[in-house]
Design an enzyme around this catalytic site. Structure first.
Site, PDB file in Angstrom:
ATOM      1  N   GLU B  47       0.809  -1.217   0.000  1.00  0.00           N
ATOM      2  CA  GLU B  47       0.000   0.000   0.000  1.00  0.00           C
ATOM      3  C   GLU B  47       0.845   1.271   0.000  1.00  0.00           C
ATOM      4  O   GLU B  47       0.422   2.312  -0.508  1.00  0.00           O
ATOM      5  CB  GLU B  47      -0.957  -0.004   1.196  1.00  0.00           C
ATOM      6  CG  GLU B  47      -2.082  -1.038   1.116  1.00  0.00           C
ATOM      7  CD  GLU B  47      -1.640  -2.441   1.533  1.00  0.00           C
ATOM      8  OE1 GLU B  47      -0.437  -2.663   1.766  1.00  0.00           O
ATOM      9  OE2 GLU B  47      -2.522  -3.321   1.615  1.00  0.00           O
ATOM     10  N   PHE B 109     -10.049  -8.643  14.646  1.00  0.00           N
ATOM     11  CA  PHE B 109      -9.154  -8.863  13.521  1.00  0.00           C
ATOM     12  C   PHE B 109      -9.003  -7.583  12.693  1.00  0.00           C
ATOM     13  O   PHE B 109      -9.979  -6.980  12.279  1.00  0.00           O
ATOM     14  CB  PHE B 109      -9.709  -9.999  12.655  1.00  0.00           C
ATOM     15  CG  PHE B 109      -8.849 -10.324  11.475  1.00  0.00           C
ATOM     16  CD1 PHE B 109      -7.543 -10.773  11.650  1.00  0.00           C
ATOM     17  CD2 PHE B 109      -9.332 -10.170  10.183  1.00  0.00           C
ATOM     18  CE1 PHE B 109      -6.751 -11.072  10.556  1.00  0.00           C
ATOM     19  CE2 PHE B 109      -8.539 -10.469   9.087  1.00  0.00           C
ATOM     20  CZ  PHE B 109      -7.240 -10.916   9.265  1.00  0.00           C
ATOM     21  N   GLN B 110      -7.769  -7.193  12.463  1.00  0.00           N
ATOM     22  CA  GLN B 110      -7.422  -6.056  11.612  1.00  0.00           C
ATOM     23  C   GLN B 110      -8.091  -4.742  12.021  1.00  0.00           C
ATOM     24  O   GLN B 110      -8.484  -3.955  11.176  1.00  0.00           O
ATOM     25  CB  GLN B 110      -7.710  -6.374  10.136  1.00  0.00           C
ATOM     26  CG  GLN B 110      -6.791  -7.484   9.627  1.00  0.00           C
ATOM     27  CD  GLN B 110      -6.819  -7.672   8.124  1.00  0.00           C
ATOM     28  OE1 GLN B 110      -7.816  -7.381   7.472  1.00  0.00           O
ATOM     29  NE2 GLN B 110      -5.716  -8.167   7.582  1.00  0.00           N
ATOM     30  N   LYS B 159     -16.862  -0.995   7.712  1.00  0.00           N
ATOM     31  CA  LYS B 159     -17.435  -1.910   6.726  1.00  0.00           C
ATOM     32  C   LYS B 159     -18.970  -1.859   6.717  1.00  0.00           C
ATOM     33  O   LYS B 159     -19.594  -1.849   5.659  1.00  0.00           O
ATOM     34  CB  LYS B 159     -16.961  -3.332   7.038  1.00  0.00           C
ATOM     35  CG  LYS B 159     -17.356  -4.331   5.968  1.00  0.00           C
ATOM     36  CD  LYS B 159     -16.656  -5.658   6.180  1.00  0.00           C
ATOM     37  CE  LYS B 159     -16.985  -6.625   5.052  1.00  0.00           C
ATOM     38  NZ  LYS B 159     -16.299  -7.920   5.223  1.00  0.00           N
ATOM     39  N   MET B 474      24.729   8.057   0.551  1.00  0.00           N
ATOM     40  CA  MET B 474      24.602   9.313   1.287  1.00  0.00           C
ATOM     41  C   MET B 474      25.060   9.159   2.739  1.00  0.00           C
ATOM     42  O   MET B 474      25.724  10.029   3.293  1.00  0.00           O
ATOM     43  CB  MET B 474      23.119   9.696   1.277  1.00  0.00           C
ATOM     44  CG  MET B 474      22.848  11.025   1.817  1.00  0.00           C
ATOM     45  SD  MET B 474      23.389  12.111   0.536  1.00  0.00           S
ATOM     46  CE  MET B 474      23.018  13.620   1.253  1.00  0.00           C
TER      47      MET B 474
HETATM   48  C1  LIG Z   1      13.090   5.106   4.225  1.00  0.00           C
HETATM   49  C2  LIG Z   1      14.403   5.709   4.547  1.00  0.00           C
HETATM   50  N1  LIG Z   1      15.274   5.054   5.338  1.00  0.00           N
HETATM   51  C3  LIG Z   1      16.484   5.587   5.599  1.00  0.00           C
HETATM   52  C4  LIG Z   1      16.833   6.811   5.094  1.00  0.00           C
HETATM   53  C5  LIG Z   1      18.190   7.420   5.421  1.00  0.00           C
HETATM   54  N2  LIG Z   1      18.970   7.526   4.192  1.00  0.00           N
HETATM   55  C6  LIG Z   1      19.074   8.679   3.504  1.00  0.00           C
HETATM   56  S1  LIG Z   1      19.935   8.524   2.106  1.00  0.00           S
HETATM   57  C7  LIG Z   1      20.254   6.904   2.413  1.00  0.00           C
HETATM   58  C8  LIG Z   1      21.058   6.094   1.456  1.00  0.00           C
HETATM   59  C9  LIG Z   1      20.386   5.945   0.161  1.00  0.00           C
HETATM   60  O1  LIG Z   1      21.065   4.968  -0.591  1.00  0.00           O
HETATM   61  P1  LIG Z   1      20.785   4.804  -2.123  1.00  0.00           P
HETATM   62  O2  LIG Z   1      19.332   4.775  -2.400  1.00  0.00           O
HETATM   63  O3  LIG Z   1      21.573   3.631  -2.617  1.00  0.00           O
HETATM   64  O4  LIG Z   1      21.325   6.150  -2.747  1.00  0.00           O
HETATM   65  P2  LIG Z   1      22.803   6.721  -2.804  1.00  0.00           P
HETATM   66  O5  LIG Z   1      22.988   7.640  -1.654  1.00  0.00           O
HETATM   67  O6  LIG Z   1      23.747   5.558  -2.753  1.00  0.00           O
HETATM   68  O7  LIG Z   1      22.846   7.450  -4.105  1.00  0.00           O
HETATM   69  C10 LIG Z   1      19.667   6.509   3.618  1.00  0.00           C
HETATM   70  C11 LIG Z   1      19.785   5.149   4.195  1.00  0.00           C
HETATM   71  C12 LIG Z   1      15.875   7.476   4.291  1.00  0.00           C
HETATM   72  N3  LIG Z   1      16.078   8.691   3.767  1.00  0.00           N
HETATM   73  N4  LIG Z   1      14.681   6.895   4.009  1.00  0.00           N
END
Ligand SMILES: Cc1ncc(C[n+]2csc(CCOP(=O)(O)OP(=O)(O)O)c2C)c(N)n1
Lengths: 153, 568
Positions: B47, B109-110, B159, B474
Site C-alpha cells: 500500500e 481482527f485487523q 465496513k 549518502m
Molecule cells: C526510508 C528511509 N530510510 C532511511 C533513510 C536514510 N537515508 C538517507 S539517504 C540513504 C542512502 C540511500 O542509498 P541509495 O538509495 O543507494 O542512494 P545513494 O545515496 O547511494 O545514491 C539513507 C539510508 C531514508 N532517507 N529513508
C-alpha cells in the site's frame, strides 16, 4: 493560556491535544464545554511552556480544520476561574475553623472529614490549599475556565 | 444506494481516473462497487507504493491522487506514503476500510485506529459513521486535499457503513466553518513589497514548491525578467523557474549550487515565494541571508516567521499575489538592464565558482554527475524525472537542469527512500504522453522495486535508472566526512543482479559499462512502450559536493573532497 473554539464533534479534542503534544508542552489544566447551542466547544488549556512555544501551538491550531479560533492569553488578559473540591481531615482541623475561611463552602460532611468547594483564581486555590497544611486528604481541581476581557476602548 | 456504491459514485463525480491500492476484508463492499465503475483500479503490491503513486499523480495532475488500503495492516502500510505527501504538501485522498462499528475498540481482527495513527501526518481525517455521510465526506476530502496548501486526507469507512443502504444526496459544494483557503491578497502588502523591490540594489528571487502548486511560474519568471534579478530555488522548487535561464542560479541548500548559496548571502532583498525556510535549504537560520530584507509570499499563514523572521509577509495564493506584484512593479519601473551592477557581480561570482572541484567531471567513465548531465541532454524538456533519496538525488539537484514546473518529482520534506519508482508510475499515468524516468539509488530502489509488477501489468513504460554504488551512499558520505570513516551499516554485501531482477518481473534490464551505452539504453527506454531498468555501476567513494554540513552556515560549505580542496 490557550483558548480555542472547535466544532463540537468526536475527535476534536484529540486534534487539539495532538498539536500541544507535538510541541512537547505539558498541560497543567484544561476545561472543555459546549457553547453556541451545542455546535461548538470551547477548550481552555493552561500550558507549562515558554511563550514562543505556546504561540506556535496556537498558530498551528488555526490550521486544524475543525478549529474555529485559537488564541493565547496572558493571565492579565482574561477573567479566569477554577473550582476545586478538597477533602479535609476534621480530626486535624475543626469544622468551625474551616467555616471561618474565605472562599470556601462545605458541600459534604462525614464523620472524620468534610468536602469543601473553592472557587477562585488558580493562585487563590493554591493559597487555600496551603493554608489547610496537613489537613488535606484529597483534591480534585477542574482546571481554569477563561474568557478574554473586553479590550479597553 | 449502498455506502460502497456512494463512495464510487462520489469518486466518479470528482473525476477520479485511477485508484491505487490493494483490497481486503474491510474494503470488499467498496471493491465490489468498483466492478461497475469507470474508475480504474491499479493493483499495487504494497500500500505504501499506492500512496506514492497517488502522491506523484497529484503533483503532476494538479488534483488529488487516490489510494486505498484495507483496515489494519493495509492502512498502516499507507503511513509512509501519506507522511511523504504531507511533508511535500501534495494532494492525496486515502480511503481505508475499517472494522464494523459494532466491533470498534474490541481489538478484533485487523482493527487499527488509523485515524489516530494518521492524524499527525494528514491535513484532515474523516470517518463517516453512517452511509448518508459518505457523499459529503468525500466531497469535503477532495476539497480540503486540493485547495489552499494541499495535503493528504484520510477517509476511514467502517465496513457496515459501506454496506448500509440509504437514500443518497450528493452535494455540489460544501461549507467548512473552520477552513477558508482563499485569502484575498492585501493590496497594501503588494504595494509595500513593490516599493521594497524597486528600492533594492541587490534583489534575489527565491522560489519554492508553492509556485508549482499555485501555477505561478510564469508570473515569477516575469518578475525576475522585469527586475533582471537572479533566481534561486529550494530543492522542491526546482523547475518553478527554467534552470537554463541566464538568471537562474539553481537551488540553494545543503547540496545546493555554490553560486546560489553564495549570492543569497549577499543580497539586500529576498523575495521568497512558496517556501518554508526549511533547515535543508537555509542551513543555520540565523546566518541565512544576513543582509537581506525578506518578503515572504505564502498561502499558509503559519509559515510566516516560523523559522526565519521576515520583514514583510504577504498572505495569499502565489499566482494572484505575483500577478498583482508584477503590475505594481510595472507602475514603478521599466525593465531593468541586463548589465546592471548586481547582475554583473552575480555573473562574476558564477565565473569564479566554475572551477570548484564539485563542478569538474570525475575521471571515472561512469559517475553520478556525468550520468545526470548526459541524461539531461537526452531527455526532452517536458520529460518528468522522479528520484529516490540519497547522493543520486543530490547529483540531480546540482546537475540536472529542470526546465518546466511539474517535471521534477522528488521527496524532499520527508526524504523517503523508495519514492522514485512508484512516483514514476503515478506521474506517467497523470502525463501519459511524456517520458518518465526514475533516477534511483540501489538502496532506494529495492525498497519499492515490486512496483515493477504493477508497471508491467498496466503497461506503464517508465525507465528506472539505478545508480549502483553497492552502498547507502549518502550515509557513507556522512560517516566518511563527519564520523571519521567509522563505517557502520552502509555497505551491501549482497546485492541482487538488477538485470535478472528486472527480467524476473518481465522487464527489460540492462547493465551499462560506458556513457555511450547509458545513452543508448536511456533512448531505447523512453522510446519503448514497456518499463525498463538501466543499471549504472559507480564507485561508492564518490561523494556529492558542494556540501553544507548540517547546522552550519553557508560559509562552511565544502566544495570537494579533502584531497581536492587541498590543491584547489
Ligand atoms: C526510508 C528511509 N530510510 C532511511 C533513510 C536514510 N537515508 C538517507 S539517504 C540513504 C542512502 C540511500 O542509498 P541509495 O538509495 O543507494 O542512494 P545513494 O545515496 O547511494 O545514491 C539513507 C539510508 C531514508 N532517507 N529513508
Amino acid at each position: 493560556m490557550l483558548s480555542t473554539l472547535v466544532e463540537n464533534k468526536p475527535g476534536a479534542l484529540f486534534r487539539v491535544v495532538n498539536v500541544v503534544r507535538l510541541m512537547r508542552l505539558n498541560i497543567e489544566g484544561m476545561t472543555l464545554g459546549v457553547t453556541n447551542h451545542g455546535e461548538d466547544c470551547r477548550i481552555t488549556i493552561t500550558l507549562d511552556g515558554d511563550e514562543a512555544a505556546v504561540e506556535h501551538v496556537a498558530r498551528q491550531l488555526v490550521k486544524v480544520i475543525d478549529v474555529l479560533e485559537a488564541h493565547t492569553y496572558s493571565p492579565e488578559e482574561v477573567t479566569a476561574r477554577e473550582l476545586a473540591l478538597i477533602k479535609v481531615n476534621t480530626d486535624k482541623m475543626s469544622v468551625a475553623d474551616i467555616q471561618k475561611m474565605r472562599l470556601c463552602r462545605i458541600v459534604d460532611s462525614s464523620a472524620h472529614s468534610v468536602v469543601v468547594e473553592v472557587v477562585g483564581s488558580a493562585k487563590e486555590i493554591d493559597d487555600f490549599v496551603k493554608s489547610l497544611t496537613t489537613a488535606v486528604l484529597d483534591i480534585a481541581r477542574t482546571g481554569v475556565a477563561a474568557l478574554p476581557k473586553e479590550l479597553p476602548a | 444506494m449502498s455506502g460502497a456504491r456512494a463512495i464510487v459514485e462520489a469518486l466518479e463525480r470528482e473525476k477520479v481516473e485511477y485508484i491505487f491500492g490493494m483490497p481486503g476484508g474491510a474494503t470488499l463492499p467498496f471493491y465490489d462497487a468498483l466492478w461497475d465503475s469507470k474508475v480504474k483500479h491499479v493493483l499495487v503490491r504494497h500500500e505504501q507504493l499506492g500512496a506514492h503513486m497517488a502522491d506523484a499523480y497529484g503533483r503532476v495532475a494538479r488534483r488529488a491522487g487516490v489510494c486505498t488500503g484495507t483496515s489494519g495492516p493495509g492502512a498502516t502500510n499507507l503511513v509512509t506514503g501519506i507522511a511523504t505527501a504531507f511533508a511535500d504538501s501534495s494532494p492525496v485522498v486515502a480511503i481505508t476500510g475499517q472494522v464494523a462499528k459494532a466491533m470498534t475498540g474490541r481489538n478484533g481482527f485487523q482493527e487499527t485506529d488509523v485515524v489516530g495513527v494518521l492524524t499527525p501526518v494528514t491535513k484532515y481525517t474523516v470517518q463517516p459513521l453512517s452511509a448518508a455521510e459518505i457523499p459529503s465526506a468525500i466531497r469535503k476530502g477532495f476539497y480540503i486535499a486540493e485547495t489552499g496548501r494541499p495535503g493528504p486526507v484520510l477517509i476511514d469507512i467502517p465496513k457496515d457503513v459501506q454496506q448500509e443502504e440509504v437514500e443518497m444526496t450528493f452535494p455540489e459544494s460544501i461549507q467548512i466553518r473552520g477552513y477558508s483557503p482563499n485569502y484575498p491578497v492585501d493590496v497594501q502588502d503588494i504595494e509595500r513589497a513593490a516599493d521594497m523591490l524597486a528600492r533594492a540594489e541587490r534583489p534575489v528571487l527565491f522560489g519554492g514548491g508553492g509556485i508549482r502548486i499555485a501555477d505561478a511560474a510564469s508570473q515569477f519568471t516575469a518578475i525576475a525578467e522585469l527586475l533582471m534579478a537572479p533566481v534561486i530555488t529550494t530543492l522542491q522548487g526546482k523547475g518553478t523557474f527554467p534552470e537554463d535561464h541566464p538568471l537562474s542560479l539553481g537551488p540553494i541548500g545543503m547540496h545546493g549550487r555554490a553560486e546560489a548559496n553564495r549570492i543569497v548571502q549577499e543580497c539586500d532583498l529576498l523575495l521568497a515565494v512558496g517556501v518554508r525556510f526549511s533547515d535543508r535549504s537555509t542551513g543555520n537560520f540565523h546566518e541565512f541571508a544576513p543582509e537581506a530584507k525578506i518578503i515572504h509570499v505564502d498561502t499558509d499563514p503559519t509559515e510566516f516567521n516560523k523559522n526565519k523572521l521576515v520583514d514583510l509577509s504577504v498572505l495569499g495564493d502565489a499566482n494572484r499575489a505575483l500577478t498583482l506584484l508584477y503590475d505594481a512593479l510595472l507602475r514603478r519601473l521599466a525593465k531593468r538592464d541586463e548589465n546592471n551592477a548586481w547582475l554583473k557581480h552575480v555573473n562574476q561570482v558564477r565565473e569564479e565558482l566554475k572551477g570548484i572541484p564539485a563542478y569538474r567531471d570525475s575521471y571515472a567513465e561512469l559517475s553520478g554527475p556525468k550520468i545526470v548531465k548526459l541524461m539531461r541532454s537526452i531527455l526532452p524538456p517536458e520529460a518528468i524525472l522522479t528520484t529516490g533519496v540519497g547522493r543520486h538525488q543530490m547529483w540531480c539537484e546540482i546537475h540536472y537542469k529542470v526546465l518546466r514546473p511539474r517535471t521534477w518529482i522528488t521527496s524532499t520534506g520527508l526524504g523517503t527512500m523508495g519514492f522514485g519508482l512508484p512516483a514514476a508510475i503515478g506521474a506517467k499515468l497523470a502525463a501519459p504522453n511524456v517520458p518518465v524516468v526514475d533516477f534511483d539509488g540501489d538502496g532506494s530502489f529495492v525498497m519499492t522495486e515490486q512496483a515493477l509488477a504493477t508497471a508491467v501489468e498496466e503497461r506503464i513504460p517508465v525507465v528506472s535508472i539505478i545508480i549502483n554504488d553497492r552502498s547507502l551512499g549518502m550515509v557513507e558520505q556522512w560517516q566518511r566526512l563527519m564520523y571519521n570513516r567509522r563505517f557502520v551499516g552502509i555497505r551491501f554485501q549482497n546485492i541482487p543482479d538488477f538485470v535478472k531482477l528486472a527480467q524476473a518481473y518481465g522487464v527489460q534490464g540492462r547493465l551499462v559499462g560506458s556513457l555511450q551505452e547509458f545513452g543508448d539504453a536511456l533512448r531505447e527506454g523512453i522510446r519503448s512502450d514497456q518499463p525498463s531498468v538501466v543499471e549504472v555501476p559507480v564507485s561508492h567513494e564518490e561523494d556529492v559536493f558542494p556540501f553544507m554540513p548540517p547546522g552550519k552556515g553557508i560559509k562552511d560549505t565544502v566544495y570537494g573532497t579533502s584531497k581536492e580542496m587541498a590543491v584547489f
